[in-house]
Design a protein around this motif. Structure first.
Motif, PDB file in Angstrom:
ATOM      1  N   SER A 683     -20.734 -43.120 -50.480  1.00  0.00           N
ATOM      2  CA  SER A 683     -20.403 -43.073 -51.896  1.00  0.00           C
ATOM      3  C   SER A 683     -18.938 -43.445 -52.002  1.00  0.00           C
ATOM      4  N   SER A 684     -18.665 -44.612 -52.579  1.00  0.00           N
ATOM      5  CA  SER A 684     -17.297 -45.139 -52.647  1.00  0.00           C
ATOM      6  C   SER A 684     -16.638 -45.103 -51.272  1.00  0.00           C
ATOM      7  N   TYR A 685     -17.389 -45.558 -50.274  1.00  0.00           N
ATOM      8  CA  TYR A 685     -16.946 -45.665 -48.879  1.00  0.00           C
ATOM      9  C   TYR A 685     -16.764 -44.318 -48.174  1.00  0.00           C
ATOM     10  N   SER A 686     -17.198 -43.239 -48.761  1.00  0.00           N
ATOM     11  CA  SER A 686     -17.142 -41.937 -48.103  1.00  0.00           C
ATOM     12  C   SER A 686     -18.530 -41.556 -47.626  1.00  0.00           C
ATOM     13  N   THR A 687     -18.619 -41.027 -46.392  1.00  0.00           N
ATOM     14  CA  THR A 687     -19.914 -40.644 -45.829  1.00  0.00           C
ATOM     15  C   THR A 687     -20.225 -39.163 -46.021  1.00  0.00           C
ATOM     16  N   THR A 688     -19.412 -38.458 -46.775  1.00  0.00           N
ATOM     17  CA  THR A 688     -19.649 -37.020 -46.921  1.00  0.00           C
ATOM     18  C   THR A 688     -20.923 -36.708 -47.699  1.00  0.00           C
ATOM     19  N   CYS A 689     -21.521 -37.720 -48.327  1.00  0.00           N
ATOM     20  CA  CYS A 689     -22.723 -37.496 -49.143  1.00  0.00           C
ATOM     21  C   CYS A 689     -24.023 -37.670 -48.374  1.00  0.00           C
ATOM     22  N   SER A 690     -23.974 -38.118 -47.131  1.00  0.00           N
ATOM     23  CA  SER A 690     -25.200 -38.545 -46.456  1.00  0.00           C
ATOM     24  C   SER A 690     -25.641 -37.614 -45.338  1.00  0.00           C
TER      25      SER A 690
END
Length: 753
Positions: A683-690
Motif C-alpha cells: 500500500s503506497s510501497y509499504s508492506t505493512t498491510c500484507s
C-alpha cells in the motif's frame, strides 16, 4: 519485498538424429548495450568443449558463459544488457564441478539429439547446474528476481556418483536402490512460473521443491524413492504427471514447529502406477494453519496404488491394488457457492467443455522447436534489414520478414536485439516466429501517444475473426518511453481447429536499458500520487477481440516493471500500464497454462462475455503505488471495453476499494481455473498491510465474478493482502480471516451459484 517470476522454461524433446537448425543458421544477434563485438550466441565447442565423453568440459563451458567479463555474475543483482544463448551440440560433456549460468543465460541443447551432461565420479559442487550459487552466505541473485532463463534439451547423468545432488536440470538419469541420495531437481526459493516435459529416472527424490507457485506439466518419474517432495509452497498445479514404480508419489507433509509449510497442490489429468502411497499429507481438521496442506485431485488414474492419500493418522483416501480413477476429491475449505465448509472427500469434477479437451484431458502442446527443419527454412529479420540497435526504425524490415517468410512457408527468426516499431505490425495466419534469447519489439515514436485512441502494436491477424493459426515463441513486446495508447498484443485470429500458440512470449513494460522508463525517469515517489506523464507507458498488454477464438498460451508473463532490472540495487520505479489481459472472445477456447499478469492499474485478468476457458496457476500482483494514486488514475474507465467503474462499485465499500482487480469475470460461462495466486503486497510501497498480523488490509477486494456468469470453477484460490478473497456481484463471498494458509489465504474449491 520483490515477488516476481523465475521464468525458467525447462523442456526436453528428442527427435530424429540430424543437425539442429539453431547450430547452422547465421548468428547476428546484437546486444546494443553490451559493447562492440559482444557475442549473444555461443557454441560451447567454440570455447574448447569437446563433448566426447572423455575430456573434462567444465572449464570450457563456464568460460563460454562468463566471457567477456561484463556479464552478470558474482555481486551483480540483475541485467538485461548481456544475454547469452549457450548452445550444446550433440555429445557427452563430462562435468566435474558446477556449471553456473549467469543472469540472462539460456542453455539450449540440440533438440534433434539432446546432449548429455555427465557428472564425473569425483564431481564436487552443489549441483551439475547451479542456477543461483552461494558465493557468500546468501544466494547471489534474489530468488524472486531471476528472470529470462531457459534450460532445455539435455540428458543429465549422475550415475557415476555414489552420492550427490542435482539442480534445475532436464532429463535426469540417477542411480537406483538403497543408499542413493541423489535429487534430480532442487528449488529452494523463488516465485516461479512454468516447467514442462521433464523425466526423472532413479534417485532418492525426483524433485525437491520450495517456491511460491508453479505450473508443472508432463513430468515423468520412474523408480524414484519419492517422486516429489514439496518443501514449501503457496500453491502448485501439476498437470499430466506420470509416476511409476516409486516409493511415494507427492509428499507435502513438511512441518516446522507444528505448522505446515505447504499451502496447497492441485493435481489433474495424471497417472500413478505401482507406487504404495500416492500423496502424503499432514492435513487434519485441527492442523495449523487452518487451510494449509490443501489438496484437490481431478482425473487421477491409479494402478496398484494401495493408498491414494495418507495423513498423520494413516489412510485418508484408499487407492486400489488394481485400477481406479479419482474423478474428483479434495481436502480443505469449500465454497459451493457459499462457505467455508471444512471438508474432506469426493467432489463432483468440473464440467469440462469438450472444446477444451484432447480425449478426456485438457488440450496442451509443448513449445515447437522445429527440429526436423533445415536451416534454410528460417528467415532472419537481421538478414532482411532490421537493425535491432534500439535506435533504428525496424518496422518495415520486421513486417517484410514476417510476410516473406510466411508466404514461403518458412519460420521467422528474430535475432536478439531491441527493435523499434513506429507503427503496428501484423502477424498473418500461417506465421511461425521464434526469437533468439528473448529479443524485444518496442513501440516507439508518436503513433501510440493518444490515451483516448488506443491502437495495437502487434496484431495477430489483421481483423477480428480472420481464420488461421500462428505459432509464436521466445520474444518480448514492450514500449520505448510513454506510449499511453499502446495495446501491445491484439489477438484477432479465429483458430477454429488446431489452436494458435504462444510459448514464452512476454510483455515487459519499463525497467530495462533502452526502455527510457527506468530510475532516471520513473523513480518511485511513495504517497505523492503525482503521475509523471513520461511513465504512462501502455494502455493494455493484450486484447483477445470478440471474434477471435482458439489460443493456447504457455509460460506467458505480462509484466509492468516494478523495479529497474538494470539498476544493481533493484530500485523500485512507478510505471503505469492500464489493463492486463482482456479476453472478450464470444466463442472462447482459451488455455492459459502457467501465465502471469502483474501491476496493471485497472485489472490484470479480465474475461467478458466469453466461454470455454482453462487456466492453471494464474498469478497477479496489484501495482505497488496504489492507492496513491488509485485505480481511476491515470486511465479513465472505457465502457466499450467493460472497464471496471470503481466510482460506482466502491460506494459503501470501506478500505482501499479502488484497487486493481487480480481477476474479473463478467457474463462468462464454463471457466475452470486450476490454481490462482492473486497478491497485493503493498500500500503506497509499504508492506505493512500484507501480513496476517496486520490484517491483510492492502485492498478491499481482488477477485470478482459478475453478471450472468455460470459454471465458474476455481480450485485452490490463494490471495494475499485483500480483505475479501472473492466477490460475487459486489457481495463478498469469502474473507481472508476464514481461510488462513501458510502465508496467503486459501479456498480449495469455489463454484459459482
Amino acid at each position: 519485498m520483490q515477488l516476481h517470476h523465475f521464468l525458467l522454461a525447462i523442456i526436453s524433446l528428442a527427435g530424429t538424429v540430424q543437425s539442429f537448425w539453431l547450430a547452422d543458421i547465421p548468428h547476428q544477434g546484437l546486444a546494443p548495450f553490451a559493447g562492440a563485438n559482444y557475442p549473444v550466441f555461443r557454441n560451447v565447442k567454440d570455447y574448447g568443449a569437446k563433448g566426447d565423453g572423455v575430456a573434462d568440459d567444465t572449464a570450457a563451458i563456464n568460460n563460454a558463459i562468463t566471457t567477456p567479463g561484463n556479464r552478470c555474475g558474482k555481486g551483480c543483482a540483475s541485467t538485461t544488457t548481456t544475454p547469452v544463448v549457450l548452445y550444446f551440440p550433440a555429445g557427452t560433456y563430462l562435468i566435474s564441478s558446477s556449471i553456473i549460468p549467469y543472469y540472462f543465460t539460456q542453455m539450449i541443447g540440440d533438440a534433434s539429439s539432446p546432449p548429455t551432461l555427465k557428472a564425473t565420479a569425483n564431481f564436487q559442487g552443489f549441483g551439475l547446474i547451479d542456477g543461483n550459487p552461494y558465493w557468500t552466505e546468501n544466494l547471489n541473485w534474489v530468488s524472486t528476481n531471476v528472470f529470462y532463463r531457459q534450460v532445455r534439451n539435455f540428458i543429465i547423468d549422475t550415475t557415476a556418483i555414489a552420492r550427490g545432488l542435482l539442480r534445475r536440470n532436464v532429463v535426469f538419469n540417477m542411480p537406483k536402490g538403497n543408499g542413493v541420495v541423489h535429487v534430480g531437481l532442487f528449488i529452494e526459493s523463488g516465485s516461479g512460473g512454468f516447467m514442462s516435459d521433464l523425466t526423472f529416472n532413479g534417485g532418492a527424490t525426483g524433485a525437491s521443491m520450495g517456491n511460491q507457485q508453479y505450473t508443472m506439466r508432463n513430468l515423468v518419474f520412474n523408480d524414484c524413492g519419492t517422486a516429489i517432495i514439496q518443501l514449501w509452497n503457496w500453491g502448485w498445479t501439476y498437470i499430466g504427471l506420470s509416476i511409476n514404480n516409486c516409493g511415494k508419489g507427492i509428499d507435502i507433509s513438511a512441518n516446522s514447529n507444528g505448522k505446515q509449510e505447504v499451502g496447497s497442490i492441485t493435481l489433474i489429468d495424471s497417472t500413478i502406477v505401482n507406487t504404495p502411497v500416492g500423496i502424503v499429507t499432514a492435513w487434519s481438521s485441527s492442523s495449523q494453519p487452518a487451510t494449509a496442506g490443501t489438496v484437490v485431485l481431478e482425473n487421477v488414474a491409479l494402478q496398484n496404488v494401495p493408498v491414494a492419500v495418507s495423513g498423520p493418522s494413516g489412510t485418508v483416501l484408499s487407492g486400489s491394488s488394481s485400477s481406479t480413477t479419482i474423478t474428483g476429491w479434495s481436502e480443505g475449505h469449500r465454497y459451493t457457492p457459499n462457505g467455508p465448509t471444512n471438508q474432506i472427500g469426493a467432489i463432483t469434477p468440473n464440467n469440462r467443455p469438450s472444446a477444451l479437451l484432447d480425449g478426456n484431458k485438457y488440450y496442451a502442446r509443448s513449445k515447437p522447436q522445429y527440429e526436423s527443419l533445415p536451416a534454410s527454412s528460417f528467415v532472419s529479420v537481421r538478414s532482411t534489414g532490421a537493425k535491432g540497435d534500439a535506435a533504428a526504425d525496424d518496422t518495415a524490415s520486421i513486417q517484410n520478414a514476417i510476410d516473406s517468410a510466411t508466404s514461403a512457408g518458412k519460420v521467422v527468426f528474430i535475432d536478439y536485439g531491441l527493435y523499434r516499431l513506429t507503427s503496428p505490425i501484423t502477424i498473418p495466419p500461417g506465421a511461425k516466429i521464434v526469437g533468439e534469447g528473448y529479443p524485444v519489439l518496442m513501440a516507439a515514436g508518436g503513433y501510440w501517444s493518444n490515451i483516448d485512441n488506443p491502437q495495437p502494436v502487434v496484431k495477430i491477424g489483421a481483423t477480428s475473426g480472420q481464420t488461421g493459426v500462428v505459432e509464436l515463441s521466445d520474444f518480448i513486446v514492450s514500449t520505448q518511453g510513454a506510449q499511453p495508447g499502446a495495446v501491445l498484443f491484439e489477438y484477432n485470429l479465429a483458430s477454429t481447429g488446431t489452436p494458435s500458440g504462444m510459448w514464452d512470449v512476454h510483455t515487459r513494460i519499463g525497467g530495462f536499458t533502452g526502455s527510457q522508463l527506468q530510475v532516471a525517469q520513473c523513480l518511485k515517489d511513495p504517497g505523492s500520487g503525482t503521475v509523471v506523464q513520461q511513465c504512462v507507458a501502455v494502455y493494455m498488454s493484450m486484447h483477445a477481440t470478440k471474434q477471435s477464438t482458439g489460443l493456447y498460451m504457455e509460460n506467458t508473463w505480462l509484466w509492468v516493471a516494478d523495479h529497474d532490472i538494470d539498476d544493481n540495487a533493484n530500485t523500485q520505479i512507478t510505471i503505469y500500464g492500464g489493463r492486463g489481459l482482456y479476453i472478450e472472445s464470444t466463442e472462447g477456447r482459451f488455455w492459459l497454462s502457467g501465465t502471469a499478469v502483474e501491476h496493471h492499474v485497472l485489472y490484470n485478468y479480465q474475461l467478458a462475455n466469453t466461454k470455454d476457458l482453462f487456466a492453471s496457476e494464474l498469478q497477479t500482483e496489484t501495482p505497488y503505488f496504489q492507492p496513491t494514486p488509485n485505480a481511476l488514475v491515470p486511465f479513465k474507465p472505457n465502457a466499450s471495453l467493460n472497464d471496471p467503474d470503481f466510482a460506482s462499485s466502491c460506494a459503501g465499500v470501506g478500505g482501499n476499494c479502488a484497487a486493481s482487480w487480480g481477476l474479473r469475470v463478467l457474463d462468462s460461462t464454463d471457466v475452470s481455473i486450476y490454481g490462482a495466486g492473486h497478491y497485493s503486497f503493498f500500500s503506497s510501497y509499504s508492506t505493512t498491510c500484507s501480513t496476517v498480523e496486520a490484517g491483510e488490509t492492502c485492498q478491499s477486494r481482488i477477485v470478482s465474478i459478475e453478471g450472468a456468469s455460470s459454471n465458474i470453477n476455481i480450485y485452490n484460490l490463494n490471495t494475499i493482502g485483500s480483505l475479501s478473497m472473492l466477490e460475487r456481484d459486489g457481495r463478498s463471498v469469502a474473507s481472508w480471516q476464514d481461510n488462513v494458509n501458510v502465508y496467503p489465504a486459501n479456498i480449495a474449491i469455489y463454484r459459482s451459484g
